[in-house]
Design an enzyme around this catalytic site. Structure first.
Site, PDB file in Angstrom:
ATOM      1  N   LYS A 120       0.757  -1.170   0.119  1.00  0.00           N
ATOM      2  CA  LYS A 120      -0.005  -0.099   0.096  1.00  0.00           C
ATOM      3  C   LYS A 120       0.791   1.469   0.264  1.00  0.00           C
ATOM      4  O   LYS A 120       1.991   1.176   0.358  1.00  0.00           O
ATOM      5  CB  LYS A 120      -1.082   0.068   1.167  1.00  0.00           C
ATOM      6  CG  LYS A 120      -1.852  -0.941   0.827  1.00  0.00           C
ATOM      7  CD  LYS A 120      -3.239  -1.181   1.707  1.00  0.00           C
ATOM      8  CE  LYS A 120      -4.122  -2.043   1.177  1.00  0.00           C
ATOM      9  NZ  LYS A 120      -5.275  -2.619   2.218  1.00  0.00           N
ATOM     10  N   ARG A 143      -3.518 -10.210   4.602  1.00  0.00           N
ATOM     11  CA  ARG A 143      -3.894 -10.149   3.279  1.00  0.00           C
ATOM     12  C   ARG A 143      -2.678  -9.644   2.420  1.00  0.00           C
ATOM     13  O   ARG A 143      -2.256  -8.551   2.435  1.00  0.00           O
ATOM     14  CB  ARG A 143      -5.232  -9.554   3.137  1.00  0.00           C
ATOM     15  CG  ARG A 143      -5.852  -9.492   1.700  1.00  0.00           C
ATOM     16  CD  ARG A 143      -6.895  -8.734   1.809  1.00  0.00           C
ATOM     17  NE  ARG A 143      -7.559  -8.554   0.295  1.00  0.00           N
ATOM     18  CZ  ARG A 143      -6.907  -7.703  -0.796  1.00  0.00           C
ATOM     19  NH1 ARG A 143      -6.157  -6.656  -0.211  1.00  0.00           N
ATOM     20  NH2 ARG A 143      -7.901  -7.829  -1.900  1.00  0.00           N
TER      21      ARG A 143
HETATM   22  N1  HH2 Z   1      -7.289  -4.076   0.451  1.00  0.00           N
HETATM   23  C1  HH2 Z   1      -7.749  -3.915  -0.447  1.00  0.00           C
HETATM   24  C2  HH2 Z   1      -8.748  -4.680  -1.053  1.00  0.00           C
HETATM   25  N2  HH2 Z   1      -9.542  -5.463  -0.155  1.00  0.00           N
HETATM   26  N3  HH2 Z   1      -9.986  -6.075   1.778  1.00  0.00           N
HETATM   27  C3  HH2 Z   1      -9.576  -6.419   3.375  1.00  0.00           C
HETATM   28  N4  HH2 Z   1     -10.352  -7.033   4.222  1.00  0.00           N
HETATM   29  N5  HH2 Z   1      -8.567  -5.592   3.854  1.00  0.00           N
HETATM   30  C4  HH2 Z   1      -7.772  -4.736   3.023  1.00  0.00           C
HETATM   31  O1  HH2 Z   1      -7.101  -4.091   3.603  1.00  0.00           O
HETATM   32  C5  HH2 Z   1      -8.202  -4.645   1.524  1.00  0.00           C
HETATM   33  C6  HH2 Z   1      -9.153  -5.775   1.111  1.00  0.00           C
HETATM   34  C7  HH2 Z   1      -6.765  -3.129  -1.504  1.00  0.00           C
HETATM   35  O2  HH2 Z   1      -5.783  -3.769  -2.034  1.00  0.00           O
HETATM   36  P1  HH2 Z   1      -5.885  -4.786  -3.426  1.00  0.00           P
HETATM   37  O3  HH2 Z   1      -6.934  -5.632  -3.586  1.00  0.00           O
HETATM   38  O4  HH2 Z   1      -4.639  -5.476  -3.602  1.00  0.00           O
HETATM   39  O5  HH2 Z   1      -6.266  -3.332  -4.689  1.00  0.00           O
HETATM   40  P2  HH2 Z   1      -7.539  -3.151  -5.455  1.00  0.00           P
HETATM   41  O6  HH2 Z   1      -8.577  -2.815  -4.530  1.00  0.00           O
HETATM   42  O7  HH2 Z   1      -6.880  -2.182  -6.178  1.00  0.00           O
HETATM   43  O8  HH2 Z   1      -7.703  -4.263  -6.321  1.00  0.00           O
END
Ligand code: HH2
Length: 285
Positions: A208, A248
């Site tokens: 992040k 995660r």
């Molecule tokens: N962060 C993201 C998405 N889903 N779910 C939970 N429970 N906790 C988190 O910190 C979280 C999440 C964001 O990360 P990412 O999936 O890599 O990116 P994007 O939302 O751009 O697909």
């Protein structure tokens, strides 16, 4: 395959974004075949859960219509769920229900609003805190006391979920969701407050942007997304050592090593006498 439990080590949730626009891996696994091979790679690397998402939540992301989100995630869930526990990262009731039909057993809900769906479907639920929506959440995040406000919110939602009869409720402070770098660090420093709620804690710091800012070059250029593994691992390890039951992550193999090093989560009571949990840390050097 024997699923890991938090009695042996904290769990590792591998991120599988079937999206063209996710912040760190957008487009990489958008193709169905590539998504499957990435999912299988994460299984081989020791992922306990694979978190399938079809809509990016990054700041400024465009909303995805339901039928498109379904088209992205359902075939991947159908293919992977016989091989590993699958969670669905969605905020839509219809997508969550179809994903459970397809084999998902955990609803990862960044809107913290789908507990009635999880109760109805008889699956686990992750309640994540966020301030605002992807369109505006990083504009002016503001709290009087971020730790107190996030903790109170999660306590409240988790209470509603347990009252609705959900057996498995995870709480997640939502690192980066309507939070400055300072807010994120304050929340990470206060994981004990979340653990004290008495429910398993999930933490997602992986790659992040606050990690990029903290690892900026002397000229002030933030570390690029693919140069954030050290911060991702450091924060995940910190979180697990403070009692988070699951992290995660994008980098599964490295995180599984870190989880093994941490060992059983302090928050988790020891397993029943005689349960097989060899402690790899007792191996001679
Ligand atoms: N962060 C993201 C998405 N889903 N779910 C939970 N429970 N906790 C988190 O910190 C979280 C999440 C964001 O990360 P990412 O999936 O890599 O990116 P994007 O939302 O751009 O697909």
């Amino acid at each position: 395959m024997t699923p890991m439990t938090t009695e042996q080590r904290p769990l590792v949730m591998g991120i599988l974004n079937v999206t063209p626009d996710s912040f760190s891996d957008g487009g990489e696994w958008f193709d169905g075949e590539r998504a499957l091979s990435r999912g299988r790679q994460m299984i081989a690397e020791g992922a306990d859960v694979v978190d399938v998402g079809g809509e990016s939540t990054r700041p400024g992301a465009e909303p995805v219509p339901t039928d498109e989100e379904l088209r992205r995630v359902i075939p991947v869930i159908e293919a992977l769920s016989p091989e590993v526990r699958v969670s669905i990262d969605t905020t839509k009731d219809e997508v969550a229900r179809a994903s459970v039909e397809a084999g998902a057993t955990l609803i990862n809900d960044v809107s913290a609003s789908l507990w009635p769906t999880a109760a109805d479907c008889g699956v686990g639920w992750v309640a994540m805190h966020r301030q605002g929506t992807p369109a505006d959440m990083q504009d002016h995040p503001r709290y009087d006391d971020v730790v107190a406000e996030v903790t109170a919110f999660l306590r409240d939602r988790a209470g509603a979920a347990t009252d609705a009869g959900i057996d498995e409720v995870w709480i997640d402070p939502g690192i980066g969701f309507g939070k400055t770098a300072r807010h994120n660090l304050q929340l990470l420093a206060a994981i004990d407050d979340l653990v004290a709620i008495g429910l398993p804690v999930l933490i997602g710091t992986s790659r992040k942007s606050f990690l990029g800012a903290l690892a900026a070059s002397p000229e002030g250029t933030p570390a690029a997304v693919d140069h954030r593994l050290p911060g991702s691992l450091a924060t995940a390890t910190w979180a697990m050592a403070r009692g988070a039951g699951m992290v995660r992550v994008h980098d599964v193999a490295a995180s599984v090593q870190a989880a093994t090093l941490v060992g059983p989560t302090p928050a988790t009571p020891p397993g029943p006498a005689g349960s097989p949990s060899p402690d790899p840390r007792s191996t001679p050097w």
